[in-house]
Design an enzyme around this catalytic site. Structure first.
Site, short mmCIF file in Angstrom:
data_model
loop_
_atom_site.label_atom_id
_atom_site.label_comp_id
_atom_site.label_asym_id
_atom_site.label_seq_id
_atom_site.Cartn_x
_atom_site.Cartn_y
_atom_site.Cartn_z
N GLU A 119 -5.81 9.12 6.23
CA GLU A 119 -4.76 8.81 5.24
C GLU A 119 -4.41 10.04 4.39
O GLU A 119 -5.31 10.78 3.97
CB GLU A 119 -5.27 7.69 4.31
CG GLU A 119 -4.25 7.22 3.29
CD GLU A 119 -4.83 6.18 2.33
OE1 GLU A 119 -6.07 6.14 2.17
OE2 GLU A 119 -4.05 5.41 1.75
N LYS A 196 2.43 1.64 3.76
CA LYS A 196 1.20 0.89 3.39
C LYS A 196 1.55 -0.42 2.70
O LYS A 196 2.21 -0.43 1.67
CB LYS A 196 0.36 1.79 2.48
CG LYS A 196 -0.98 1.26 2.07
CD LYS A 196 -1.77 2.38 1.36
CE LYS A 196 -3.14 1.94 0.90
NZ LYS A 196 -3.90 3.09 0.35
N CYS A 233 -5.41 2.19 5.20
CA CYS A 233 -6.54 2.11 4.24
C CYS A 233 -6.84 0.71 3.71
O CYS A 233 -7.37 -0.13 4.42
CB CYS A 233 -6.33 3.10 3.12
SG CYS A 233 -7.87 3.45 2.21
#
Lengths: 386, 386
Positions: A119, A196, A233
């Site tokens: 990430e 994300k 993540c």
């Protein structure tokens, strides 16, 4: 908190057990596991030259009568920052690009078809600081930013799909930031991006002060090496996010991450692996390595004194197959490349055995979520009638 | 396939590692773990008398200023069949009731407030055979069947909530069968029931030839010792099922199971634990022990010759806390009782830290499931525009 005090890996400890015991415990902890695949001596020499741990392994699948095997290789790259966090941005970019170039060369030599970085790979994970300068300057346009331009050439050169998670600058919508994964195909063309979906508010992960929850849905990218998706993540804590990519047909879901030991390490081996099992696809979990120290001190919202480090990013990148088997993990302390050979056919083979999709009763849950999102939702609670 | 060839437990192997190594590995594999709680010598004597392994442990929570701790103890009981599978049903019932009575007496002595049996606890797990006789005779009415009547007395005597997973006979709806968990409160009153939501079609688990997917939703039972729910066996593979109980407010979800080593053991430590993490509640996983052998041979749909046994039910019952910490597992081979002390306040404490509920974006997924259940659903797939 320094890397020196950190142990190498779970696997290095399990090696101390007698063979017979290790086999028993590994069958339970790792499932069928993986077999080693041999890489050329040149490739090994290259990994040594670049100081990269190299693990190469293959998962087991069954031969079918009507479909040829669809074996591809993924490359998971985990790295420390090459320079101090406070280095000038141009120097950091150069050092990052050099490191990426080495990792991609090694991956190419190891036969990798789809490569994924960690990430926000080309910058310090500076969101702990809540400072905006200079960190926001690391943001780039997804389609035409410096790192995308740089990686397009290498994707073409190496005939490799590259997933590049960066901090995105959205110049078409008020210059805002997103946490984004860019997908470049093996011809060096920009294929698309994913933002994300779930943003943490925990520990030093002050990301919600930089960017919002993603607005790109759950895209699956159809590439020459399979249908891939990216769960960035903190999204790994959300089974619904994993499910979203499955509903859209993903065969491999990458989970580029940046997470530290004290917070999440006992969860690391559980969540992506559970997702692979529940959704009958491969998951590829990538975490940063090392301890990032910042120039200015910051607090962690936990009553402890101000400090300058983010704790230890524990690496431990690994791959899980749809049958729940997992690969060994990369080191907890070193830069490394994990190469895993996957037969994409295994996804359907596992679906046919376990039937999780047939038995999942989506309509039941579509109704339940519709109800649960109403403001006047009444939970189904059974109490004794008196 | 016999128990004799089976190893005892993961924990017994890890004990062979040097202390320092074991601590490192356990921190990653078990999280914060649990501390031992002492039980009286009488209780230990009782466990020896009844031949039951006894593990008692407590999870860690934080003291709050405005709420008193809500510490309760759960009891997870795993057992082999006390008699051969082909024993006459009345004899089997007597033997089962005797065993249950002993386990409940031990649990009472260990301070247990909520006790849960394994799936279909009072009968052989005979669904591998696809025979209907005599197995269907084991079915009982939920509210007034023999085992419910029997357990009501003990629940009252011991002031204990008892979860009793049985094969249910639904006399009000055409005499059909269900796989059901009955909940009896600590005053000995029938509180309600839940029917297994997801029915397997895998390996020897031919349950879909006996009963259908449950029609009781995701009930949460409000008891004096917390809000509890039951996710029966194969439902543990379905993250949406776990989510359903969370949306209705569960603080503890029991997962009474019957599952065998070759099929599911590498998944066993993953799924319920992931559910505890994702939903910020406790999960209690209970599995059968031993190898059940039947009189008539059956095949397993895997090309292998007919045989008479179901493989090894590997026990390994365990508890996970909402922070991902887990207890040691009971033996893979022996009858046992796992007692765990839980502070229900930990659920909200973990929610406040990790924020998974605040960040889960239920509306996004309500919409996605609505779309995905349409016959003309088009997955979100990104391909190169040519």
């Amino acid at each position: 908190m320094s890397s020196a005090a950190e142990f190498e890996s779970i696997e290095s400890i399990l090696k101390k057990l007698p063979n017979e015991d290790r086999e028993k415990i590994c069958r339970v902890l790792y499932g069928q596991g993986t077999s080693c695949i041999s890489v050329s001596e040149d490739t090994i020499a290259l990994s040594e030259k670049y100081g990269l741990e190299l693990i190469s392994c293959a998962f087991t699948s069954r031969e079918e009568q009507l479909r040829v095997p669809r074996k591809i290789r993924v490359g998971l790259f985990q790295n420390k920052l090459p320079l101090d966090t406070w280095s000038p941005l141009k120097q950091m970019r150069e050092a990052m690009f050099k490191m990426a170039e080495e990792a991609l060369e090694l991956a190419y030599n190891g036969g990798v078809n789809v490569f994924c970085f960690q990430e926000a790979w080309n910058m310090p994970f500076a969101f702990c600081t809540r400072e905006k300068s200079p960190w926001c300057e690391y943001a780039e346009e997804a389609e035409n930013g410096a790192s995308t331009q740089f990686l397009k050439q290498l994707a073409r050169k190496y005939n490799m799909v590259i997933i590049s998670p960066i901090l995105e600058r959205d110049v078409e919508h008020g210059d805002i930031l997103w946490n984004t994964a860019v997908v470049i195909d093996n011809h060096g063309d920009y294929l698309g991006k994913h933002r994300k979906n779930h943003i943490p508010r925990v520990g030093d992960f002050n990301e919600s002060t930089y960017y919002f929850e993603g607005n790109t849905g759950h895209p699956v990218f159809k590439t020459e090496f399979g249908k891939i998706a990216i769960n960035i993540c903190y999204g790994r804590h959300h089974p619904l996010n994993w499910l979203g990519f499955a509903l859209n047909g993903a065969e491999i879901v990458f989970n580029p991450s940046a997470t530290v030991g004290a917070l999440s390490e006992p969860l690391w081996g559980i969540e992506a692996r559970n997702a692979a099992i529940a959704n009958s696809y491969y998951t590829c979990s990538i975490n940063r390595v090392g301890t990032e120290v910042f120039k200015n001190e910051f607090t962690s919202g936990n009553g402890l004194p101000a400090h300058k480090d983010f704790g230890h990013f524990y690496g431990s990148s690994y791959v899980t197959a749809p049958d729940g088997s997992r690969s060994p993990g990369l080191s907890r302390t070193k830069n490394g490349l994990l190469i895993a050979e996957l037969d994409l056919n295994l996804c359907r083979q596992v679906k046919d055995v376990w039937n999780f999709q047939m038995t999942q009763r989506l309509e039941l849950y579509a109704n339940l979520l519709d109800e649960a999102t109403k403001l006047d939702f009444k939970p189904q609670i059974i109490t004794k009638s008196t």
